[in-house]
Design an enzyme around this catalytic site. Structure first.
Site, PDB file in Angstrom:
ATOM      1  N   HIS A 164     -25.290 -10.648   2.812  1.00  0.00           N
ATOM      2  CA  HIS A 164     -25.444 -11.523   3.961  1.00  0.00           C
ATOM      3  C   HIS A 164     -25.444 -10.699   5.244  1.00  0.00           C
ATOM      4  CE1 HIS A 164     -23.801 -15.028   1.393  1.00  0.00           C
ATOM      5  NE2 HIS A 164     -25.115 -15.029   1.414  1.00  0.00           N
ATOM      6  N   LYS A 168     -24.445  -6.581   5.794  1.00  0.00           N
ATOM      7  CA  LYS A 168     -25.493  -5.583   5.570  1.00  0.00           C
ATOM      8  C   LYS A 168     -25.013  -4.158   5.904  1.00  0.00           C
ATOM      9  CE  LYS A 168     -29.627  -8.536   5.978  1.00  0.00           C
ATOM     10  NZ  LYS A 168     -29.137  -9.405   4.951  1.00  0.00           N
ATOM     11  N   THR A 191     -33.349  -8.494  -1.650  1.00  0.00           N
ATOM     12  CA  THR A 191     -34.063  -9.470  -0.842  1.00  0.00           C
ATOM     13  C   THR A 191     -34.394  -8.856   0.506  1.00  0.00           C
ATOM     14  OG1 THR A 191     -31.921 -10.388  -0.171  1.00  0.00           O
ATOM     15  CG2 THR A 191     -33.082 -11.511  -1.949  1.00  0.00           C
ATOM     16  N   GLY A 192     -35.459  -9.375   1.104  1.00  0.00           N
ATOM     17  CA  GLY A 192     -36.020  -9.020   2.389  1.00  0.00           C
ATOM     18  C   GLY A 192     -35.445  -7.875   3.185  1.00  0.00           C
ATOM     19  N   THR A 193     -34.658  -8.232   4.214  1.00  0.00           N
ATOM     20  CA  THR A 193     -34.169  -7.251   5.168  1.00  0.00           C
ATOM     21  C   THR A 193     -33.296  -6.193   4.513  1.00  0.00           C
ATOM     22  OG1 THR A 193     -34.171  -8.980   6.863  1.00  0.00           O
ATOM     23  CG2 THR A 193     -32.947  -6.970   7.352  1.00  0.00           C
ATOM     24  N   THR A 194     -32.434  -6.611   3.589  1.00  0.00           N
ATOM     25  CA  THR A 194     -31.555  -5.649   2.926  1.00  0.00           C
ATOM     26  C   THR A 194     -32.375  -4.582   2.212  1.00  0.00           C
ATOM     27  OG1 THR A 194     -29.902  -7.387   2.591  1.00  0.00           O
ATOM     28  CG2 THR A 194     -29.646  -5.383   1.300  1.00  0.00           C
ATOM     29  N   SER A 219     -36.970 -12.752   1.681  1.00  0.00           N
ATOM     30  CA  SER A 219     -35.600 -12.960   2.130  1.00  0.00           C
ATOM     31  C   SER A 219     -34.995 -14.127   1.364  1.00  0.00           C
ATOM     32  CB  SER A 219     -35.562 -13.248   3.637  1.00  0.00           C
ATOM     33  OG  SER A 219     -36.128 -14.518   3.918  1.00  0.00           O
ATOM     34  N   GLY A 220     -33.670 -14.180   1.331  1.00  0.00           N
ATOM     35  CA  GLY A 220     -33.003 -15.234   0.577  1.00  0.00           C
ATOM     36  C   GLY A 220     -33.444 -16.642   0.962  1.00  0.00           C
ATOM     37  N   ASP A 225     -33.895 -15.054  -3.505  1.00  0.00           N
ATOM     38  CA  ASP A 225     -32.862 -15.233  -4.533  1.00  0.00           C
ATOM     39  C   ASP A 225     -33.455 -15.830  -5.800  1.00  0.00           C
ATOM     40  OD1 ASP A 225     -30.898 -14.281  -2.817  1.00  0.00           O
ATOM     41  OD2 ASP A 225     -30.482 -16.263  -1.998  1.00  0.00           O
TER      42      ASP A 225
END
Length: 293
Positions: A164, A168, A191-194, A219-220, A225
């Site tokens: 979350h 991060k 997921t996305g940004t991570t 992204s989630g 997810d």
């Protein structure tokens, strides 16, 4: 060795059959349970099942809690947060059937949340409980269980790395600290940004451009997810490090639960770790155990 107090509960489908998850856990992890000097705090019907299957000798130190309908699970939540070391539990094993409605009761949700807040392992699948017991025993010097070697051959394994927003930075710190063991996995997903941030970290650590060190999905909130849940169900991802912030409302809560539900659907295969300090200890132990696989 001082006793470790572990809360233990299993949904009905994980209790009754002679080959149920509860039976597999207690029989397959007997050596680790004994080595770790574990005292189980067992909720009602789960203890009935232990007696029914004749497993009393595998977990001789037991404190019985009431049945769930009589508040047993609520009492277990209280023991997670208890400040008295003689009463508090150090971890919780809750073998969850994803289609059992009791697993979404307020006390069940609170049990996981308080474990995350108080930095205690919450082990909701057979695989997570087996692996946690094995790793804890190995950290303390026990010889590894060769029956589990296959799952620690990381070059054949996939791992998901999710965090979350507030966590991060913690995920990036973990990735840098444990880069050597994470780099051994056949595939890393996020997921996305991570995923983008992890790829930048990997490129910096290896001093080369590595755009695909982590395979980033959506992204989630946009479905990432769910995409990872499919890979879990296909047994392409065994381990999920999902660093949760338990203090904020999450608009995509259903997506988070979907990924955890996928892991619980393949309970003998997948596991989820949701808290930063536990993830740190886990990766340290995983590095040690996988070296002997």
């Amino acid at each position: 060795m001082p006793k470790r107090r572990i809360g233990l509960i299993a949904n009905r489908s994980h209790q009754d059959d002679p080959q149920s998850a509860l039976v597999q856990l207690l029989t397959g992890s007997q050596a680790a349970i004994t080595y770790l000097n574990i005292e189980f705090v067992v909720v009602g019907r789960t203890l009935d099942a232990i007696h029914k299957h004749g497993l009393d000798t595998l977990c001789p130190a037991i404190e019985r809690f009431p049945y769930g309908r009589e508040g047993g699970l609520m009492k277990l939540v209280s023991r997670v947060v208890d400040e008295d070391p003689l009463r508090a539990v150090d971890a919780v094993i809750y073998l969850i059937d994803p289609v059992d409605p009791s697993s979404v009761f307020p006390e069940a949700v609170a049990l996981k949340r308080q474990c995350v807040i108080h930095q205690k392992p919450f082990l909701a699948t057979l695989a997570s409980a087996q692996e946690w017991l094995e790793l804890q025993a190995c950290l303390l010097g026990k010889t590894s269980n060769p029956a589990l070697d296959a799952r620690f051959q990381l070059e054949r394994e996939g791992i998901a790395l999710i965090a979350h927003d507030a966590l991060k930075p913690a995920m990036l710190t973990l990735a840098e600290k444990h880069f050597a063991v994470l780099d051994r996995f056949a595939c890393r997903y996020a997921t996305g940004t991570t995923g983008g941030l992890l790829n930048q970290t990997a490129s910096r650590l290896k001093a080369t451009e590595l755009p695909a060190w982590v395979h980033p999905y959506r992204s989630g909130p946009l479905g990432g997810d769910a995409q990872l849940a499919e890979l879990v169900l296909e047994r392409k991802i065994r381990r999920i490090l999902f660093l949760e912030d338990p203090h904020v409302a999450r608009q995509h809560e259903a997506d988070i639960q979907l990924l955890e539900r996928a892991a619980r659907t393949v309970t003998d295969f997948a596991l989820v770790i949701s808290e930063v300090s536990e993830a740190d200890r886990y990766l340290q132990a995983l590095s040690l155990r996988s070296a002997s696989a």
